[in-house]
Write an enzyme that holds these catalytic residues in place. Sequence first.
Site, PDB file in Angstrom:
ATOM      1  N   LYS A  34       0.814  -1.215   0.000  1.00 44.06           N
ATOM      2  CA  LYS A  34       0.000   0.000   0.000  1.00 44.06           C
ATOM      3  C   LYS A  34       0.847   1.265   0.000  1.00 44.06           C
ATOM      4  O   LYS A  34       0.504   2.241  -0.676  1.00 44.06           O
ATOM      5  CB  LYS A  34      -0.962  -0.001   1.185  1.00 44.06           C
ATOM      6  CG  LYS A  34      -0.321   0.082   2.559  1.00 44.06           C
ATOM      7  CD  LYS A  34      -1.370  -0.012   3.646  1.00 44.06           C
ATOM      8  CE  LYS A  34      -0.757   0.025   5.028  1.00 44.06           C
ATOM      9  NZ  LYS A  34      -0.138   1.314   5.354  1.00 44.06           N
ATOM     10  N   THR A  35       1.956   1.271   0.740  1.00 42.56           N
ATOM     11  CA  THR A  35       2.798   2.477   0.769  1.00 42.56           C
ATOM     12  C   THR A  35       3.399   2.732  -0.605  1.00 42.56           C
ATOM     13  O   THR A  35       3.518   3.882  -1.050  1.00 42.56           O
ATOM     14  CB  THR A  35       3.908   2.336   1.824  1.00 42.56           C
ATOM     15  OG1 THR A  35       3.313   2.052   3.101  1.00 42.56           O
ATOM     16  CG2 THR A  35       4.718   3.621   1.932  1.00 42.56           C
ATOM     17  N   ASP A 216      -4.073   7.087   4.547  1.00 43.55           N
ATOM     18  CA  ASP A 216      -3.637   5.719   4.823  1.00 43.55           C
ATOM     19  C   ASP A 216      -4.450   5.148   5.990  1.00 43.55           C
ATOM     20  O   ASP A 216      -4.908   5.890   6.858  1.00 43.55           O
ATOM     21  CB  ASP A 216      -2.143   5.744   5.180  1.00 43.55           C
ATOM     22  CG  ASP A 216      -1.527   4.356   5.188  1.00 43.55           C
ATOM     23  OD1 ASP A 216      -2.167   3.416   4.684  1.00 43.55           O
ATOM     24  OD2 ASP A 216      -0.406   4.221   5.701  1.00 43.55           O
ATOM     25  N   GLU A 217      -4.624   3.825   6.009  1.00 44.58           N
ATOM     26  CA  GLU A 217      -5.320   3.123   7.098  1.00 44.58           C
ATOM     27  C   GLU A 217      -6.704   3.734   7.356  1.00 44.58           C
ATOM     28  O   GLU A 217      -7.078   4.015   8.497  1.00 44.58           O
ATOM     29  CB  GLU A 217      -4.477   3.164   8.387  1.00 44.58           C
ATOM     30  CG  GLU A 217      -3.064   2.646   8.248  1.00 44.58           C
ATOM     31  CD  GLU A 217      -2.981   1.123   8.166  1.00 44.58           C
ATOM     32  OE1 GLU A 217      -4.038   0.480   7.976  1.00 44.58           O
ATOM     33  OE2 GLU A 217      -1.867   0.588   8.294  1.00 44.58           O
ATOM     34  N   GLN A 247      -8.606  -5.445   8.668  1.00 44.73           N
ATOM     35  CA  GLN A 247      -7.635  -5.053   9.693  1.00 44.73           C
ATOM     36  C   GLN A 247      -8.158  -3.898  10.549  1.00 44.73           C
ATOM     37  O   GLN A 247      -7.385  -3.141  11.126  1.00 44.73           O
ATOM     38  CB  GLN A 247      -6.301  -4.660   9.052  1.00 44.73           C
ATOM     39  CG  GLN A 247      -5.615  -5.818   8.333  1.00 44.73           C
ATOM     40  CD  GLN A 247      -4.229  -5.454   7.845  1.00 44.73           C
ATOM     41  OE1 GLN A 247      -3.291  -5.275   8.628  1.00 44.73           O
ATOM     42  NE2 GLN A 247      -4.080  -5.329   6.536  1.00 44.73           N
ATOM     43  N   ARG A 625       1.298 -11.012  10.285  1.00 40.44           N
ATOM     44  CA  ARG A 625       2.582 -10.363  10.623  1.00 40.44           C
ATOM     45  C   ARG A 625       3.755 -11.255  10.227  1.00 40.44           C
ATOM     46  O   ARG A 625       4.898 -10.793  10.153  1.00 40.44           O
ATOM     47  CB  ARG A 625       2.687 -10.085  12.133  1.00 40.44           C
ATOM     48  CG  ARG A 625       1.671  -9.134  12.753  1.00 40.44           C
ATOM     49  CD  ARG A 625       1.468  -7.871  11.973  1.00 40.44           C
ATOM     50  NE  ARG A 625       0.373  -8.015  11.023  1.00 40.44           N
ATOM     51  CZ  ARG A 625       0.187  -7.225   9.968  1.00 40.44           C
ATOM     52  NH1 ARG A 625       1.025  -6.239   9.722  1.00 40.44           N
ATOM     53  NH2 ARG A 625      -0.835  -7.412   9.152  1.00 40.44           N
TER      54      ARG A 625
END
Length: 690
Positions: A34-35, A216-217, A247, A625
């Site tokens: 995503k970044t 973001d998020e 998430q 993770r």
Amino acid sequence: MNAAAPATLNNAQMQAVQHLDGPCLVLAGAGSGKTRVIVHKIARLLQHGLGPKQIAAITFTNKAAQEMRERAKALVGPRAAKDLAVSTFHSLGVRMLRADGTKVGLKPNFSILDSDDVLGVIREAGGCSDNNLARRWQWTISLWKNQGLDADGAEAAAANDEERVGARVMRLYQERLQAFQAVDFDDLIKLPLVLLQRDEEARAKWQEQFHHILVDEVQDTNAVQYELLKALTGNRQAFTAVGDDDQSIYGWRGATIENLKQLPQDFPALKVIALEQNYRSTGHILRAANAVIAGNPKIFEKKLWSDLGDGEPVRLLECDGEEHEAERAVARIQSLRGGQAGGVTSGAALKFSDFAVLYRANHQAKVFEQKLRAAQIPYKVSGGQSYFDRAEIKDLCAWLRLLVNNNDDPAFLRAVTTPKRGIGHQTLASLGEFANTWKVSLFEALFAPSLASALKGKAIDALHEFGREVNALQDRAAHTTGAEDAKALLLGWLKDIGYEQHLHDGEDSEKLATARWGNVLDFVDWMSRRCGGEITQDGGTFESERQSVLQVAQTISVIISLAERGEDQDVVTLSTLHAAKGLEWPHVVLVGVNEGLLPFRSGDDDMTAERLEEERRLMYVGITRARHTLAVSTLKRRKKGRDTVMGVPSRFIAEMKLDEVKLKEDPRERLKKLRDAMAAKVASSAAAGS
């Protein structure tokens, strides 16, 4: 995104980057890059004629903002990256309020209270000496603010007597904030929204300032942050929201997944693009994650996949109790470091920082700390005491806050007593009564001609001396710029007030006092570099404009409250699942996966469908993770208060649908066999050499 990411964008990433006309929602699954999408979209917007200052990228942490800035700098060059508005929601709020806060009743140099300051003000407002009750008020008031409620709205929404009392405390608390010319962290979002809603000129200004906003998020936004995004985008509706409904794990602090559901209704032209290719985890790990999250209803369809191969099966460790569980986690770390793991060739030692032990609640860390120390394995506990939470750093910040805003009464009370200067509690109580009577701040009350009616001459002399020191330092701080001059000013001030001696007087241990003074010197260096225009964070450095000491002090509260320390230590990470979100490790042990712990259940409370869905998302976050190996441990018996109860494996274990789940061989035995084999090999080599 890790080193496995491709040099070019995949098809879904490319679609997200190229969609410039209208609103866009990028469903970014765990590890899907995503970044990378955000920074490439920034580059594409620049190519299509937007200026760097017209693009805002909003994140939730300073660390995420800094990573985004550094990656944008590498892609578009330092000049363009320098002018991008890459910041947290809170930093953006500070920027808006510093510019236009007068329109919502704030002076330019308002103060930003940290959590401890807020607790003190709430305790005083409610006339409460019970910290636990005051913390409950603080938490409830924060939730109300995140829902967009003021004191009137909170009173109307109060569902019981305790909440009605909380609403009255909220009203008194807000009155004190206004008197102090101070805001809390929730106000840094709420007040900018009020500004845009009430003031047409300010709304037009900020909507014109930002022609495209990337968030973001987005699944972690609360109701006020979502409304702020809508108010900033206006009719242009040029934004890119990046997030993952799977998430969304922060409902307990006001974040709402309803914002994702609302986006298509509020923005009918919304383009939805799913990023499903995962560049982080192996096939076995992803299949377990997909199987778990399939139990939740879907807002948008997506399913993660990877071309990294199946890797090792996810392991299930069945443990007798907490101590056995910690021993097995330690043995697994030792075993993997000594042998072959997830594609690492035998003999190539893994670093301690390649490992994480993740759990649902902070109290679970203690036994793992004990066993890691016993094995002489270095570790860190994520969410431990921050450098900026140390008493000596909070002392200095109180002085700096007072320079910025003389009406900041909590900062005044800390600064005037640190170091001690013969001003006692009785003097301060009398000063407080006087200030309250005349409706002025404590600092302003110092110089009132009628103060002599409330205090004796000696006490007034001590207060006046303190006031003169603050005024003199404030004047010098406003006119001192550059790293060297700032450092000289700060060190000279610390010498004048005798702060080093104050630390030594307050500690029995010379070693501890020296360490605390070392922290102070580090803080002075940190402040000085910012005055010189150098900002270093998490291994990255970028240039900014030179600032005065007073200008740096104006933003220090939000900087330090969101600051995160570097991640470059070679240590095992112990972390809650909430704190682990956004991070990744080659090898993860997910522990305490039992009913009552994960999903968490307090007492006999009912597990609502919404809570269970959020707990399932938390399990999903934990699984994703892991990059190479994942072990999930469950307890046959677990502690519950002072009792030991039968441990029931979490329902999420069955939902993972693992084919090979039991690790039949205890890792300690595996480690012993490995050591025996290595010893035999060494002995054989020695015999051959002789």
